[in-house]
Design a protein around this motif. Structure first.
Motif, short mmCIF file in Angstrom:
data_model
loop_
_atom_site.label_atom_id
_atom_site.label_comp_id
_atom_site.label_asym_id
_atom_site.label_seq_id
_atom_site.Cartn_x
_atom_site.Cartn_y
_atom_site.Cartn_z
N MET A 1 0.79 -1.24 0.00
CA MET A 1 0.00 0.00 0.00
C MET A 1 0.82 1.29 0.00
O MET A 1 0.45 2.24 -0.69
N PRO A 2 1.94 1.38 0.75
CA PRO A 2 2.73 2.62 0.65
C PRO A 2 3.22 2.89 -0.77
O PRO A 2 3.26 4.05 -1.21
N CYS A 3 3.57 1.82 -1.50
CA CYS A 3 4.00 2.01 -2.89
C CYS A 3 2.82 2.42 -3.76
O CYS A 3 2.97 3.27 -4.65
N CYS A 4 1.64 1.84 -3.51
CA CYS A 4 0.45 2.24 -4.27
C CYS A 4 0.11 3.71 -4.03
O CYS A 4 -0.28 4.42 -4.95
N LEU A 5 0.24 4.16 -2.78
CA LEU A 5 0.04 5.58 -2.49
C LEU A 5 1.03 6.44 -3.28
O LEU A 5 0.67 7.48 -3.84
N ALA A 6 2.29 5.99 -3.35
CA ALA A 6 3.32 6.77 -4.03
C ALA A 6 3.10 6.81 -5.54
O ALA A 6 3.21 7.88 -6.16
N THR A 7 2.80 5.66 -6.17
CA THR A 7 2.56 5.68 -7.61
C THR A 7 1.27 6.43 -7.93
O THR A 7 1.16 7.07 -8.99
N GLY A 8 0.29 6.35 -7.03
CA GLY A 8 -0.94 7.11 -7.23
C GLY A 8 -0.69 8.60 -7.23
O GLY A 8 -1.20 9.33 -8.10
N LEU A 9 0.07 9.07 -6.27
CA LEU A 9 0.38 10.50 -6.20
C LEU A 9 1.12 10.95 -7.45
O LEU A 9 0.81 12.00 -8.04
N ALA A 10 2.09 10.16 -7.89
CA ALA A 10 2.85 10.51 -9.10
C ALA A 10 1.94 10.53 -10.33
O ALA A 10 2.02 11.46 -11.16
N ALA A 11 1.05 9.54 -10.44
CA ALA A 11 0.14 9.51 -11.59
C ALA A 11 -0.82 10.68 -11.57
O ALA A 11 -1.13 11.27 -12.62
N GLY A 12 -1.32 11.04 -10.38
CA GLY A 12 -2.25 12.16 -10.27
C GLY A 12 -1.63 13.48 -10.67
O GLY A 12 -2.25 14.28 -11.39
N ILE A 13 -0.40 13.70 -10.22
CA ILE A 13 0.29 14.94 -10.58
C ILE A 13 0.61 14.97 -12.07
O ILE A 13 0.43 15.99 -12.75
N ALA A 14 1.06 13.83 -12.59
CA ALA A 14 1.37 13.76 -14.02
C ALA A 14 0.13 14.03 -14.87
O ALA A 14 0.18 14.77 -15.86
N ALA A 15 -1.00 13.44 -14.48
CA ALA A 15 -2.24 13.65 -15.23
C ALA A 15 -2.69 15.10 -15.16
O ALA A 15 -3.15 15.68 -16.15
N ALA A 16 -2.55 15.71 -13.99
CA ALA A 16 -2.93 17.11 -13.81
C ALA A 16 -2.11 18.02 -14.71
O ALA A 16 -2.60 19.05 -15.19
N MET A 17 -0.86 17.64 -14.94
CA MET A 17 0.05 18.43 -15.77
C MET A 17 0.04 17.99 -17.23
O MET A 17 0.89 18.41 -18.01
N GLN A 18 -0.93 17.11 -17.58
CA GLN A 18 -1.05 16.60 -18.96
C GLN A 18 0.21 15.84 -19.39
O GLN A 18 0.68 15.97 -20.52
N PHE A 19 0.76 15.05 -18.47
CA PHE A 19 1.87 14.15 -18.72
C PHE A 19 3.07 14.87 -19.33
O PHE A 19 3.42 14.67 -20.50
N PRO A 20 3.72 15.71 -18.53
CA PRO A 20 4.83 16.53 -19.03
C PRO A 20 6.11 15.70 -19.19
O PRO A 20 6.17 14.52 -18.84
N GLU A 21 7.15 16.35 -19.69
CA GLU A 21 8.48 15.74 -19.72
C GLU A 21 8.92 15.43 -18.28
O GLU A 21 8.50 16.10 -17.33
N TYR A 22 9.81 14.44 -18.17
CA TYR A 22 10.15 13.95 -16.82
C TYR A 22 10.74 15.03 -15.93
O TYR A 22 10.38 15.13 -14.75
N ASN A 23 11.66 15.84 -16.43
CA ASN A 23 12.31 16.83 -15.56
C ASN A 23 11.32 17.81 -14.97
O ASN A 23 11.47 18.28 -13.83
N ILE A 24 10.26 18.13 -15.71
CA ILE A 24 9.22 19.04 -15.20
C ILE A 24 8.40 18.33 -14.12
O ILE A 24 8.11 18.90 -13.06
N LEU A 25 8.06 17.07 -14.37
CA LEU A 25 7.30 16.31 -13.39
C LEU A 25 8.11 16.08 -12.12
O LEU A 25 7.58 16.23 -11.00
#
Length: 398
Positions: free
Chosen positions: A362-386
């Protein structure tokens, strides 16, 4: 079909991954819809009776990313968080209430009792999703989508590339149950005695039990193999698992003095599925990558460098490996190829079936979820921006 309002981000599934994804996106200023088939958030932690966050070893919330820290603080407000070894334990009710409060506080639009039934795709982009809820067919659209269903249901319906391991590769399924009136026990001693006895059912040779915050003992001893993506096999497994409890309890009472007066007080309403279907992703986490500790150029979260537990015949699989240290999870493992506006979160990210246990806790699921949420909010930017934004949210990348 009723067409509803448009959102910036739609998240399918409100387990730890979907919960974190929704918060990650809404905290970036997005209008977010979170769709869940159960009666609230929590996923496995709530509806499969496992409010156990293995790998969270401290209640000091500042040690974790912003969403995990907020969840820890909310659980402490409910007086339902304790650390046992390297694991945070709570209760199903507390986890559901804590997540619900945080989601509502941040303005996430919630839809429960809703089953995803379809996805409309055009030019490698999801245009809308269709759900069935309370006898009504509803259609929702967004700029970006996150599959946190656990079984990669949205990716599958949208035609993304997916990976389906065999039942043997994808670990046992289980139904957790709780016992009261269990005398205090030393877990290491009990595991040693358990291993010397003949368990009355196949597929289990390791004692697994923990004490949540309510004083009961949470038992993880039922086990069955099968295809969690097959409706009939899923039903068959559920029936078998509940029958196993009726065999296991009297055996525990007879064989272990600590359990002589144990009483069954609760059984999880849903099967616990550890692995089923994953997105293929733009980058795949493989067993060989973990074994050789290959570098990751675009890390967004970390898992563990071990895999192969919960085999269908014994606890340890023939391919089980245990390495020390964290396993970086690449950005590409969250991105569902060939679709341009879909990410995955939680246990259905891009990983070989045999290695799912490296990323499913679950801690890893929380972490990948947060990363996916931020990436989606930013329309999947280049990695350095994310990466810059992830660091601002205190995400661990290495």
């Amino acid at each position: 079909m009723e067409t509803a309002d448009r959102y910036d981000v739609i998240v399918i599934g409100a387990g730890p991954g979907g919960f974190a994804a929704a918060l990650g996106a809404v905290r970036q200023g997005c209008r977010v819809l979170l769709v869940e088939q159960n009666s609230g958030p929590g996923g496995i932690a709530v509806f499969s009776g496992c409010p156990v966050f293995s790998g969270i070893a401290s209640l000091e919330s500042e040690q974790y990313n912003s969403v995990t820290g907020a969840l820890i603080e909310e659980l402490q407000k409910l007086d339902s968080a304790k650390i046992v070894g390297s694991t945070l334990t709570s209760s199903e009710a507390a986890v559901q209430l804590a997540m619900s409060r945080l989601l509502q506080k941040h303005g996430v639009k919630l839809l429960f009792y809703a089953t995803l039934v379809g996805a409309e795709v055009r030019e490698q982009r999801i245009e809308s999703v269709q759900v069935f809820c309370a006898g009504r067919h509803l259609s929702f659209s967004a700029s970006a989508y996150i599959d946190a269903s656990g079984d990669a249901v949205l990716a599958h319906l949208a035609g993304a590339e997916v990976i389906c391991g065999t039942p043997e590769e994808s670990m046992t399924r289980t139904v957790l149950f709780r016992l009261s009136n269990v005398k205090s026990f030393d877990k290491n001693s009990l595991k040693e005695r358990f291993a010397k006895k003949e368990f009355p059912l196949p597929n289990q040779d390791c004692f697994m039990g923990t004490t949540p915050t309510d004083g009961t003992v949470l038992m993880n001893l039922t086990a069955v193999a099968g295809d969690a993506l097959d409706p009939w096999d899923l039903t068959r497994m559920d029936l078998e698992l509940r029958e196993q409890i009726a065999v296991i309890l009297p055996w525990l009472q007879r064989e272990f003095p600590e359990f002589s007066e144990a009483r069954l007080v609760a059984v999880a309403p849903r099967i616990g599925v550890r692995a089923s279907r994953n997105i293929a992703g733009r980058q795949l986490i493989r067993c060989v990558d973990i074994d050789e500790n290959r570098p990751v150029s675009d890390p967004v979260a970390v898992g563990k460098r071990s895999y192969g537990e919960h085999f269908v015949h014994t606890f340890s699989s023939p391919w089980r490996k245990t390495h020390t240290g964290p396993q970086p999870i690449p950005y590409g493992a969250l991105l569902a190829a060939p679709l341009q506006n879909l990410a995955a979160a939680g246990r259905c990210i891009a990983v070989e079936t045999r290695a799912v246990s490296s990323i499913r806790l679950m801690p890893c699921c929380l972490a990948t979820g947060l990363a996916a949420g931020i990436a989606a909010a930013m329309q999947f930017p280049e990695y350095n921006i994310l990466a810059e934004k992830l660091l601002q949210e205190k995400c661990r990348l290495h």
